[in-house]
Structures are given as structure tokens and as C-alpha cells.
Design an enzyme around this catalytic site. Sequence first.
Site, PDB file in Angstrom:
ATOM      1  N   ASN A 112       0.853  -1.189   0.000  1.00 20.70           N
ATOM      2  CA  ASN A 112       0.000   0.000   0.000  1.00 20.70           C
ATOM      3  C   ASN A 112       0.894   1.246   0.000  1.00 20.70           C
ATOM      4  O   ASN A 112       1.677   1.454   0.925  1.00 20.70           O
ATOM      5  CB  ASN A 112      -0.897  -0.044   1.248  1.00 20.70           C
ATOM      6  CG  ASN A 112      -1.828   1.147   1.324  1.00 20.70           C
ATOM      7  OD1 ASN A 112      -1.424   2.272   1.054  1.00 20.70           O
ATOM      8  ND2 ASN A 112      -3.067   0.914   1.702  1.00 20.70           N
ATOM      9  N   HIS A 134       0.921   6.343   1.606  1.00 17.13           N
ATOM     10  CA  HIS A 134       1.687   7.365   2.329  1.00 17.13           C
ATOM     11  C   HIS A 134       2.818   7.985   1.512  1.00 17.13           C
ATOM     12  O   HIS A 134       3.400   8.980   1.930  1.00 17.13           O
ATOM     13  CB  HIS A 134       2.158   6.823   3.676  1.00 17.13           C
ATOM     14  CG  HIS A 134       0.988   6.580   4.591  1.00 17.13           C
ATOM     15  ND1 HIS A 134      -0.077   7.455   4.654  1.00 17.13           N
ATOM     16  CD2 HIS A 134       0.694   5.566   5.426  1.00 17.13           C
ATOM     17  CE1 HIS A 134      -0.971   6.976   5.509  1.00 17.13           C
ATOM     18  NE2 HIS A 134      -0.534   5.829   5.987  1.00 17.13           N
ATOM     19  N   HIS A 183      -5.691   3.394  -1.554  1.00 15.02           N
ATOM     20  CA  HIS A 183      -7.026   3.680  -1.020  1.00 15.02           C
ATOM     21  C   HIS A 183      -7.435   5.062  -1.503  1.00 15.02           C
ATOM     22  O   HIS A 183      -6.848   6.062  -1.102  1.00 15.02           O
ATOM     23  CB  HIS A 183      -6.962   3.644   0.512  1.00 15.02           C
ATOM     24  CG  HIS A 183      -8.292   3.804   1.185  1.00 15.02           C
ATOM     25  ND1 HIS A 183      -8.455   3.626   2.542  1.00 15.02           N
ATOM     26  CD2 HIS A 183      -9.523   4.132   0.717  1.00 15.02           C
ATOM     27  CE1 HIS A 183      -9.716   3.831   2.870  1.00 15.02           C
ATOM     28  NE2 HIS A 183     -10.383   4.155   1.784  1.00 15.02           N
ATOM     29  N   ARG A 192      -9.622   7.700  -0.957  1.00 15.74           N
ATOM     30  CA  ARG A 192     -10.557   8.102   0.099  1.00 15.74           C
ATOM     31  C   ARG A 192     -11.471   9.200  -0.415  1.00 15.74           C
ATOM     32  O   ARG A 192     -11.102   9.974  -1.306  1.00 15.74           O
ATOM     33  CB  ARG A 192      -9.794   8.592   1.333  1.00 15.74           C
ATOM     34  CG  ARG A 192      -8.980   7.512   2.018  1.00 15.74           C
ATOM     35  CD  ARG A 192      -8.413   8.025   3.322  1.00 15.74           C
ATOM     36  NE  ARG A 192      -9.415   8.053   4.358  1.00 15.74           N
ATOM     37  CZ  ARG A 192      -9.535   7.145   5.339  1.00 15.74           C
ATOM     38  NH1 ARG A 192      -8.674   6.154   5.428  1.00 15.74           N
ATOM     39  NH2 ARG A 192     -10.494   7.239   6.219  1.00 15.74           N
ATOM     40  N   ARG A 235      -7.343  12.632   0.699  1.00 13.74           N
ATOM     41  CA  ARG A 235      -6.239  13.167   1.522  1.00 13.74           C
ATOM     42  C   ARG A 235      -4.865  12.715   1.017  1.00 13.74           C
ATOM     43  O   ARG A 235      -3.882  13.361   1.295  1.00 13.74           O
ATOM     44  CB  ARG A 235      -6.422  12.779   2.992  1.00 13.74           C
ATOM     45  CG  ARG A 235      -6.270  11.310   3.255  1.00 13.74           C
ATOM     46  CD  ARG A 235      -6.311  10.995   4.730  1.00 13.74           C
ATOM     47  NE  ARG A 235      -7.651  11.154   5.280  1.00 13.74           N
ATOM     48  CZ  ARG A 235      -8.040  10.570   6.418  1.00 13.74           C
ATOM     49  NH1 ARG A 235      -7.176   9.840   7.102  1.00 13.74           N
ATOM     50  NH2 ARG A 235      -9.262  10.712   6.863  1.00 13.74           N
ATOM     51  N   GLU A 262      -8.565   0.063  -2.787  1.00 12.92           N
ATOM     52  CA  GLU A 262      -9.382   0.076  -1.561  1.00 12.92           C
ATOM     53  C   GLU A 262     -10.351   1.232  -1.663  1.00 12.92           C
ATOM     54  O   GLU A 262      -9.968   2.332  -2.060  1.00 12.92           O
ATOM     55  CB  GLU A 262      -8.496   0.324  -0.336  1.00 12.92           C
ATOM     56  CG  GLU A 262      -7.775  -0.881   0.157  1.00 12.92           C
ATOM     57  CD  GLU A 262      -6.912  -0.522   1.361  1.00 12.92           C
ATOM     58  OE1 GLU A 262      -7.107   0.538   1.975  1.00 12.92           O
ATOM     59  OE2 GLU A 262      -6.015  -1.301   1.649  1.00 12.92           O
ATOM     60  N   THR A 284      -6.772   6.232   9.995  1.00 13.45           N
ATOM     61  CA  THR A 284      -6.681   5.102   9.068  1.00 13.45           C
ATOM     62  C   THR A 284      -7.928   4.254   9.279  1.00 13.45           C
ATOM     63  O   THR A 284      -8.708   4.523  10.197  1.00 13.45           O
ATOM     64  CB  THR A 284      -5.386   4.283   9.313  1.00 13.45           C
ATOM     65  OG1 THR A 284      -5.335   3.184   8.395  1.00 13.45           O
ATOM     66  CG2 THR A 284      -5.314   3.742  10.739  1.00 13.45           C
ATOM     67  N   THR A 285      -8.143   3.266   8.431  1.00 16.43           N
ATOM     68  CA  THR A 285      -9.323   2.417   8.566  1.00 16.43           C
ATOM     69  C   THR A 285      -9.327   1.789   9.962  1.00 16.43           C
ATOM     70  O   THR A 285      -8.359   1.128  10.340  1.00 16.43           O
ATOM     71  CB  THR A 285      -9.303   1.304   7.488  1.00 16.43           C
ATOM     72  OG1 THR A 285      -8.944   1.894   6.249  1.00 16.43           O
ATOM     73  CG2 THR A 285     -10.647   0.642   7.365  1.00 16.43           C
ATOM     74  N   GLU A 336     -10.567  -9.934   3.361  1.00 16.78           N
ATOM     75  CA  GLU A 336      -9.286  -9.542   3.951  1.00 16.78           C
ATOM     76  C   GLU A 336      -9.534  -9.403   5.446  1.00 16.78           C
ATOM     77  O   GLU A 336     -10.363  -8.580   5.874  1.00 16.78           O
ATOM     78  CB  GLU A 336      -8.782  -8.224   3.352  1.00 16.78           C
ATOM     79  CG  GLU A 336      -7.452  -7.807   3.967  1.00 16.78           C
ATOM     80  CD  GLU A 336      -6.762  -6.658   3.236  1.00 16.78           C
ATOM     81  OE1 GLU A 336      -6.803  -6.616   1.996  1.00 16.78           O
ATOM     82  OE2 GLU A 336      -6.187  -5.806   3.929  1.00 16.78           O
ATOM     83  N   HIS A 365      -3.275  -4.845   7.828  1.00 11.35           N
ATOM     84  CA  HIS A 365      -3.421  -3.680   8.700  1.00 11.35           C
ATOM     85  C   HIS A 365      -2.506  -3.787   9.912  1.00 11.35           C
ATOM     86  O   HIS A 365      -2.586  -4.732  10.682  1.00 11.35           O
ATOM     87  CB  HIS A 365      -4.859  -3.444   9.180  1.00 11.35           C
ATOM     88  CG  HIS A 365      -5.133  -1.984   9.358  1.00 11.35           C
ATOM     89  ND1 HIS A 365      -4.694  -1.281  10.453  1.00 11.35           N
ATOM     90  CD2 HIS A 365      -5.753  -1.091   8.556  1.00 11.35           C
ATOM     91  CE1 HIS A 365      -5.046  -0.018  10.315  1.00 11.35           C
ATOM     92  NE2 HIS A 365      -5.683   0.136   9.171  1.00 11.35           N
ATOM     93  N   GLY A 366      -1.616  -2.811  10.006  1.00  9.99           N
ATOM     94  CA  GLY A 366      -0.741  -2.721  11.175  1.00  9.99           C
ATOM     95  C   GLY A 366       0.397  -3.733  11.178  1.00  9.99           C
ATOM     96  O   GLY A 366       1.092  -3.880  12.183  1.00  9.99           O
TER      97      GLY A 366
HETATM   98  N1  PXP Z   1      -5.648  -3.424   4.296  1.00 10.88           N
HETATM   99  C1  PXP Z   1      -6.626  -2.485   4.368  1.00 10.88           C
HETATM  100  C2  PXP Z   1      -8.005  -2.879   3.985  1.00 10.88           C
HETATM  101  C3  PXP Z   1      -6.332  -1.166   4.775  1.00 10.88           C
HETATM  102  O1  PXP Z   1      -7.315  -0.259   4.862  1.00 10.88           O
HETATM  103  C4  PXP Z   1      -4.992  -0.831   5.057  1.00 10.88           C
HETATM  104  C5  PXP Z   1      -4.641   0.583   5.414  1.00 10.88           C
HETATM  105  O2  PXP Z   1      -4.908   1.422   4.331  1.00 10.88           O
HETATM  106  C6  PXP Z   1      -4.023  -1.837   4.949  1.00 10.88           C
HETATM  107  C7  PXP Z   1      -4.376  -3.132   4.588  1.00 10.88           C
HETATM  108  C8  PXP Z   1      -2.586  -1.572   5.236  1.00 10.88           C
HETATM  109  O3  PXP Z   1      -2.457  -1.221   6.577  1.00 10.88           O
HETATM  110  P1  PXP Z   1      -1.063  -0.635   7.107  1.00 10.88           P
HETATM  111  O4  PXP Z   1      -0.853   0.657   6.380  1.00 10.88           O
HETATM  112  O5  PXP Z   1      -1.294  -0.463   8.557  1.00 10.88           O
HETATM  113  O6  PXP Z   1      -0.019  -1.646   6.767  1.00 10.88           O
END
Ligand code: PXP
Length: 249
Positions: free
Chosen positions: A14, A17, A50, A52, A56, A77, A107-108, A158, A198-199
Site C-alpha cells: 500500500n 503514504h 485507497h 478516500r 487526503r 481500496e 486510518t481504517t 481480507e 493492517h498494522g
Molecule cells: N488493508 C486495508 C483494507 C487497509 O485499509 C490498510 C490501510 O490502508 C491496509 C491493509 C494496510 O495497513 P497498514 O498501512 O497499517 O499496513
Amino acid sequence: MSGRQKSLIRLGINIDHVATLRQARRTSYPDIMQAAKLALSGGADSITVHLREDRRHIQDGDVTLLVAENGLRLNLEMAITEEMVNIACGLSPENCCLVPEKREELTTEGGLDVAGQLEKVSSAVDRLTQAGVRVALFIDAEAEQLEAAVAAGCEVIELHTGMYADAKEGADRDRELARLTAAANKAEELGITVHAGHGLTVQNVSAIAALPQVEELNIGHAIVARAVFIGIANAVAEMKQAIRKAETT
Ligand code: PXP
């Protein structure tokens, strides 16, 4: 050896950023396409962005460029809004992941409540599938949401690993891992393909990569943060190595 019988886990990177940095000054750099290509050169199997509602970070033009790039598998996304579904149906990225979205969140924050809005989700899945997009639903590790994903006609989920990643090491993290393990087993029973994300970081990815049902991981923040110091291709390679190690031990 782990119980993994199938192909190795794919890694989606992803790059939101990278766009966050660009939008901080409204410059034309850092260049999204260059970041995507470097991530691929480091071993990424796909690129996730993503788009949004508040734009942003990623902009509409970024998505258009990425979709058009030969050999680049894009995972878009997006929230389930009329605007986003129209954009995705028009651009037809290879994959899309439906996520909940709140304007004020950093974030989500949680998974999509598929069970609580089945008609809306089903209709979006149906429109996107007809447009040739493979759809995943980003959900919390709950049996009710998995069953609802099937009812919505979705074959890919996911699993939201954010709670696992945020949990303190020890009993709290073990509990979150047990929830994810149970959900991955349930998904297998239901015949659903499992992605997760995520994370995730190099430090916490192993237990998730060791789940035999996981076919794809989507990782962003930790990669872009690490890229500041070692470059994006190296950051991706480092993550891929951690994943491979977990899969084979
Ligand atoms: N998967 C989804 C559905 C997300 O919304 C995000 C964050 O945009 C990620 C994965 C990646 O998360 P991270 O940036 O914390 O690795």
C-alpha cells in the site's frame, strides 16, 4: 514445515503514504508510479491504494495511471459509495477491497459491517464483479461477518489484523491471534479466499504469515516508514523475507 499446501503468500504494498508526503506540499513528487515500480522491483506482487472520499492522499489521477500500467496488479481500496463504485466500475482495476470509511479517522479503524448492510454490500459486489473486478471485503475476524460475506456473493475476504497488531505482546496478542486463526479456519470451511492486513510490521508479521489459509498480505505504513531509511525496494524485500521465513518454518 507449516501446513501450507498452496502457493506462497503474495505481498501487496500500500503506497498511500507516498502520496501523503506529496500532498503535504502539493508537489508532483514523490512520484507514485516510481514508488510502485520500485516496490515491484523489491518483490511486491501487487500495489494497493485507497482512494478516500476526502482525497487526503491518493488522487483520482493516480488510480487512472496505476490501472493503465502494464504488468501492475492494482488493488483499489474504497468505501461503498455511489461515487467510488462508479469510479471502480469505470476503471476496472484487477482487484478491489471494500472498506468502511470515516472522514475523521487516521486510518481504517475496523472491518466492514457486512452483516449489518447486506443489501448495500451485495449490490456493490454485484456491480463490481460485473465490471470484471475481483472484490474482497475487509472484515473483522467474526463468524457472522464471514457468513455475511458469503451471503453477499463475495469469495475473498481480507481479515483485519489491526487489533492483533495493536495488542500488547502476551495474552492480549495471543487472544487476537486465536480470533484470526478461528476466522481463517471458518473461511476455509466456507470456501472463501483469505487475505489479511493492517498494522503489520516485520516484527509482528510471522504469526499471520504462518496461518495456512492466508494467500495475500497487504502492508503499507510500516513499509513506507522503513523506506525513509533504506529505500522502498529494500523495505519490501525485507518484509518479503520475513514472510517467506514464517511460511517455511
Ligand atoms: N488493508 C486495508 C483494507 C487497509 O485499509 C490498510 C490501510 O490502508 C491496509 C491493509 C494496510 O495497513 P497498514 O498501512 O497499517 O499496513
